[in-house]
Write a protein that holds these residues in place. Structure first.
Motif, PDB file in Angstrom:
ATOM      1  N   LEU A 254      57.654  86.263  45.952  1.00  0.00           N
ATOM      2  CA  LEU A 254      56.271  87.392  45.870  1.00  0.00           C
ATOM      3  C   LEU A 254      55.923  87.340  44.679  1.00  0.00           C
ATOM      4  N   TRP A 255      54.589  87.211  44.784  1.00  0.00           N
ATOM      5  CA  TRP A 255      53.569  87.325  43.523  1.00  0.00           C
ATOM      6  C   TRP A 255      53.047  88.513  43.539  1.00  0.00           C
ATOM      7  N   ILE A 256      53.419  89.397  42.555  1.00  0.00           N
ATOM      8  CA  ILE A 256      52.921  90.717  42.431  1.00  0.00           C
ATOM      9  C   ILE A 256      51.714  90.610  41.620  1.00  0.00           C
ATOM     10  N   MET A 257      50.549  91.048  41.911  1.00  0.00           N
ATOM     11  CA  MET A 257      49.126  91.211  41.056  1.00  0.00           C
ATOM     12  C   MET A 257      49.056  92.596  40.546  1.00  0.00           C
ATOM     13  N   GLN A 258      48.816  92.619  39.200  1.00  0.00           N
ATOM     14  CA  GLN A 258      48.509  93.926  38.325  1.00  0.00           C
ATOM     15  C   GLN A 258      47.596  93.577  37.448  1.00  0.00           C
ATOM     16  N   ASP A 259      46.237  94.305  37.678  1.00  0.00           N
ATOM     17  CA  ASP A 259      45.196  94.381  36.352  1.00  0.00           C
ATOM     18  C   ASP A 259      44.959  92.995  36.033  1.00  0.00           C
ATOM     19  N   GLY A 260      44.795  92.036  36.886  1.00  0.00           N
ATOM     20  CA  GLY A 260      44.621  90.693  36.635  1.00  0.00           C
ATOM     21  C   GLY A 260      45.622  89.832  36.128  1.00  0.00           C
ATOM     22  N   ALA A 261      46.961  90.083  36.255  1.00  0.00           N
ATOM     23  CA  ALA A 261      48.009  89.511  35.755  1.00  0.00           C
ATOM     24  C   ALA A 261      48.909  89.390  37.031  1.00  0.00           C
ATOM     25  N   PHE A 262      49.577  88.255  36.940  1.00  0.00           N
ATOM     26  CA  PHE A 262      50.416  87.726  38.178  1.00  0.00           C
ATOM     27  C   PHE A 262      51.873  87.774  37.857  1.00  0.00           C
ATOM     28  N   PHE A 263      52.805  88.263  38.750  1.00  0.00           N
ATOM     29  CA  PHE A 263      54.191  88.454  38.385  1.00  0.00           C
ATOM     30  C   PHE A 263      55.122  87.632  39.696  1.00  0.00           C
ATOM     31  N   ARG A 264      55.564  86.466  39.201  1.00  0.00           N
ATOM     32  CA  ARG A 264      56.521  86.024  40.294  1.00  0.00           C
ATOM     33  C   ARG A 264      57.893  86.620  40.311  1.00  0.00           C
ATOM     34  N   ALA A 265      58.213  86.934  41.648  1.00  0.00           N
ATOM     35  CA  ALA A 265      59.387  87.680  41.740  1.00  0.00           C
ATOM     36  C   ALA A 265      60.380  86.970  42.894  1.00  0.00           C
TER      37      ALA A 265
ATOM     38  N   VAL B 127      61.207  90.374  38.928  1.00  0.00           N
ATOM     39  CA  VAL B 127      60.134  89.465  38.195  1.00  0.00           C
ATOM     40  C   VAL B 127      60.688  88.480  37.443  1.00  0.00           C
ATOM     41  N   THR B 128      60.516  87.036  37.470  1.00  0.00           N
ATOM     42  CA  THR B 128      61.025  86.162  36.855  1.00  0.00           C
ATOM     43  C   THR B 128      60.091  85.636  35.715  1.00  0.00           C
ATOM     44  N   ASP B 129      58.807  85.935  36.011  1.00  0.00           N
ATOM     45  CA  ASP B 129      57.708  84.980  35.388  1.00  0.00           C
ATOM     46  C   ASP B 129      56.489  85.919  35.429  1.00  0.00           C
ATOM     47  N   TYR B 130      55.491  85.347  34.788  1.00  0.00           N
ATOM     48  CA  TYR B 130      54.079  86.089  34.779  1.00  0.00           C
ATOM     49  C   TYR B 130      53.082  85.165  34.216  1.00  0.00           C
ATOM     50  N   ILE B 131      51.994  85.256  34.609  1.00  0.00           N
ATOM     51  CA  ILE B 131      50.650  84.645  34.157  1.00  0.00           C
ATOM     52  C   ILE B 131      49.630  85.566  34.008  1.00  0.00           C
ATOM     53  N   VAL B 132      48.968  85.765  32.794  1.00  0.00           N
ATOM     54  CA  VAL B 132      47.817  86.364  32.596  1.00  0.00           C
ATOM     55  C   VAL B 132      46.646  85.874  32.956  1.00  0.00           C
ATOM     56  N   SER B 133      45.767  86.096  33.914  1.00  0.00           N
ATOM     57  CA  SER B 133      44.651  85.293  33.963  1.00  0.00           C
ATOM     58  C   SER B 133      43.487  85.630  32.961  1.00  0.00           C
ATOM     59  N   ALA B 134      42.450  84.888  33.074  1.00  0.00           N
ATOM     60  CA  ALA B 134      41.406  85.188  31.987  1.00  0.00           C
ATOM     61  C   ALA B 134      40.702  86.214  32.099  1.00  0.00           C
ATOM     62  N   VAL B 135      40.742  86.973  33.229  1.00  0.00           N
ATOM     63  CA  VAL B 135      39.837  88.177  33.451  1.00  0.00           C
ATOM     64  C   VAL B 135      40.875  89.344  33.529  1.00  0.00           C
ATOM     65  N   SER B 136      41.947  89.302  33.023  1.00  0.00           N
ATOM     66  CA  SER B 136      42.935  90.255  32.902  1.00  0.00           C
ATOM     67  C   SER B 136      42.835  91.230  32.194  1.00  0.00           C
TER      68      SER B 136
END
Length: 173
Positions: free
Chosen positions: A158-169, A61-70
């Motif tokens: 890969l973009w991993i999705m978990q609980d409304g957050a996205f993780f760039r890998a 995992v190199t980065d992450y973005i938490v969406s508005a509905v996370s």
């Protein structure tokens, strides 16, 4: 995802009702079966072993973005940067434990930036640079765990999705 399931069901129903016994429908079915067989068996003349998907292996995992509905707090998401996930045929390792799975479910269609934004209400901004489309993959397990749902990009991430957050890998060599 609900939209995908509805379209898949509608498409299956339409194919079933529209082309039964017609030569064109039979040709399309045979063509699809041949394409599936090529993907499953690899190159012609190869032995019967299946070719591993590109997402098998260890990803960092190199980065992450938490969406508005996370449901995941920023701090928790940030703590996952640097962690790894390893995908194998019958297991996924999140760096701490090995989770047994039955395999993977891969979506047949690919998301575009617009489709993704509408379905997941997430703006991944510059992650889309150089990416035309991505496909959804889910590890088949009774457990929900980090790395159980992800997107495979056409640019090799890969973009991993978990609980409304996205993780760039990125693939870890």
């Amino acid at each position: 995802m609900k939209k995908y399931v509805m379209w898949l069901a509608a498409g299956a129903l339409a194919v079933g009702l529209s082309g039964c016994g017609q030569p064109e429908a039979q040709e399309e079915k045979e063509s699809a079966a041949e394409a599936t067989q090529e993907i499953s068996s690899g190159e012609e003349g190869a032995d019967d072993t299946l070719e591993e998907p590109d997402y098998y292996g260890t990803w960092k995992v190199t980065d992450y973005i938490v969406s508005a509905v996370s449901a995941m707090p920023q701090e928790e998401a940030g703590a996952l940067v640097g962690s790894t996930v390893t995908y194998r045929a019958r297991s996924v390792s999140d760096g701490q434990e090995e989770i047994a799975i039955e395999g993977y479910e891969e979506a047949l269609d690919a998301y575009t930036k617009t489709d993704f934004g509408e379905d997941y209400r997430a703006d991944l901004g510059s992650w889309w640079d150089g990416v035309e489309s991505l496909s959804y993959v889910a590890a088949l397990s009774d457990e929900v765990f980090f790395g159980s749902q992800f997107f495979v990009t056409d640019s090799g991430e890969l973009w991993i999705m978990q609980d409304g957050a996205f993780f760039r890998a990125e693939k870890d060599s």
